[in-house]
Design an enzyme around this catalytic site. Structure first.
Site, mmCIF file in Angstrom:
data_model
loop_
_atom_site.group_PDB
_atom_site.id
_atom_site.type_symbol
_atom_site.label_atom_id
_atom_site.label_comp_id
_atom_site.label_asym_id
_atom_site.label_seq_id
_atom_site.Cartn_x
_atom_site.Cartn_y
_atom_site.Cartn_z
ATOM 1 N N ASP A 118 68.067 -10.014 -14.231
ATOM 2 C CA ASP A 118 68.560 -9.269 -15.136
ATOM 3 C C ASP A 118 70.329 -9.257 -14.423
ATOM 4 O O ASP A 118 70.415 -8.994 -13.030
ATOM 5 C CB ASP A 118 68.249 -7.424 -14.844
ATOM 6 C CG ASP A 118 69.199 -6.543 -15.891
ATOM 7 O OD1 ASP A 118 70.292 -6.508 -16.198
ATOM 8 O OD2 ASP A 118 68.404 -6.075 -16.167
ATOM 9 N N ASP A 154 71.859 -18.344 -16.777
ATOM 10 C CA ASP A 154 72.591 -18.563 -18.251
ATOM 11 C C ASP A 154 74.094 -17.615 -17.823
ATOM 12 O O ASP A 154 75.045 -17.752 -19.260
ATOM 13 C CB ASP A 154 72.241 -18.713 -19.711
ATOM 14 C CG ASP A 154 72.602 -17.378 -20.020
ATOM 15 O OD1 ASP A 154 71.563 -15.821 -19.065
ATOM 16 O OD2 ASP A 154 72.048 -17.261 -21.463
ATOM 17 N N THR A 191 61.777 -22.064 -17.788
ATOM 18 C CA THR A 191 61.618 -20.232 -18.192
ATOM 19 C C THR A 191 61.802 -20.089 -19.708
ATOM 20 O O THR A 191 62.521 -21.039 -20.123
ATOM 21 C CB THR A 191 62.296 -19.565 -17.742
ATOM 22 O OG1 THR A 191 63.381 -18.847 -18.139
ATOM 23 C CG2 THR A 191 62.658 -20.058 -16.247
#
Length: 213
Positions: A118, A154, A191
């Site tokens: 996060d 990302d 992932t």
């Protein structure tokens, strides 16, 4: 991440202590007894649905893996993967990453994976980022000397922040990619988020850093 409540999740977790370790604090300093071997231990902090850590364990039977995920409703998905694969070198922990020192001690862990954590973009939430200095200290406290962190995201802002945080802490940068899927890096295991974001055209950032003590 919006989570769908699974009221049955806790019961399912309790039914599979051979995969999701019950009372992990009892194994602090003794994790090799859980795996019954002398192989290095790599942990993934925030393992999510478990695709990465499961595929890593399949690909590297000479390494022990522990996936750490605090949300019941998410870790049960990883549990399904592990039940199907039945890998002797993989265990899961349903605990909070804020309390790693309750479950591990110095030299328990050789490497930490942080995948698509996060980003907590607001400045007031900086301390919640898994690459914040307090977390870096907590990883160092449970790892071997010169232990490594492998980080993928990302989120450009989080990546830039993390590089600064690693440098300020004194970590040595040993690998850097600003566009992983166009790099010559071999053996990348995606992932669930990585596949989703890359299909959207997002660039994937990756780095490896090492503690110098």
């Amino acid at each position: 991440m919006r989570l769908r409540n699974k009221p049955w999740a806790k019961e399912k977790i309790d039914q599979h202590p051979q995969y999701i370790v019950a009372n992990p604090e009892l194994h602090k300093g003794k994790w090799l007894e859980v795996f019954n071997n002398n192989q290095p231990i790599h942990i993934e902090v925030g393992t999510g649905k478990g695709r990465f850590v499961t595929e890593m364990a399949k690909a590297n039977p000479d390494i022990n893996y522990i996936g750490i995920e605090k949300y019941d409703s998410v870790i049960v998905i990883a549990l399904d993967l592990l039940i199907e694969a039945d890998l002797p070198n993989l265990r899961l922990l349903n605990v909070n990453a804020d309390e790693l020192d309750k479950y591990f001690t110095k030299n328990d862990v050789d490497r930490v994976y942080l995948n698509f954590s996060d980003p907590w973009p607001k400045s007031r939430h900086e301390k919640r980022r898994l690459t914040y200095k307090d977390y870096l200290k907590s990883y160092e406290d449970i790892m071997i000397d010169k232990g490594e962190i492998h980080f993928k995201t990302d989120n450009q802002g989080l990546f830039e922040y993390s590089l600064k945080s690693f440098s300020a802490y004194g970590l040595l940068l040993t690998y850097l990619s600003l566009d992983l899927h166009k790099a010559d890096f071999e053996g990348n295991i995606m992932t669930e988020y990585e596949q989703k974001f890359s299909e959207m055209g997002n660039r994937i950032y990756r780095c490896e850093v090492k503690y110098q003590n």
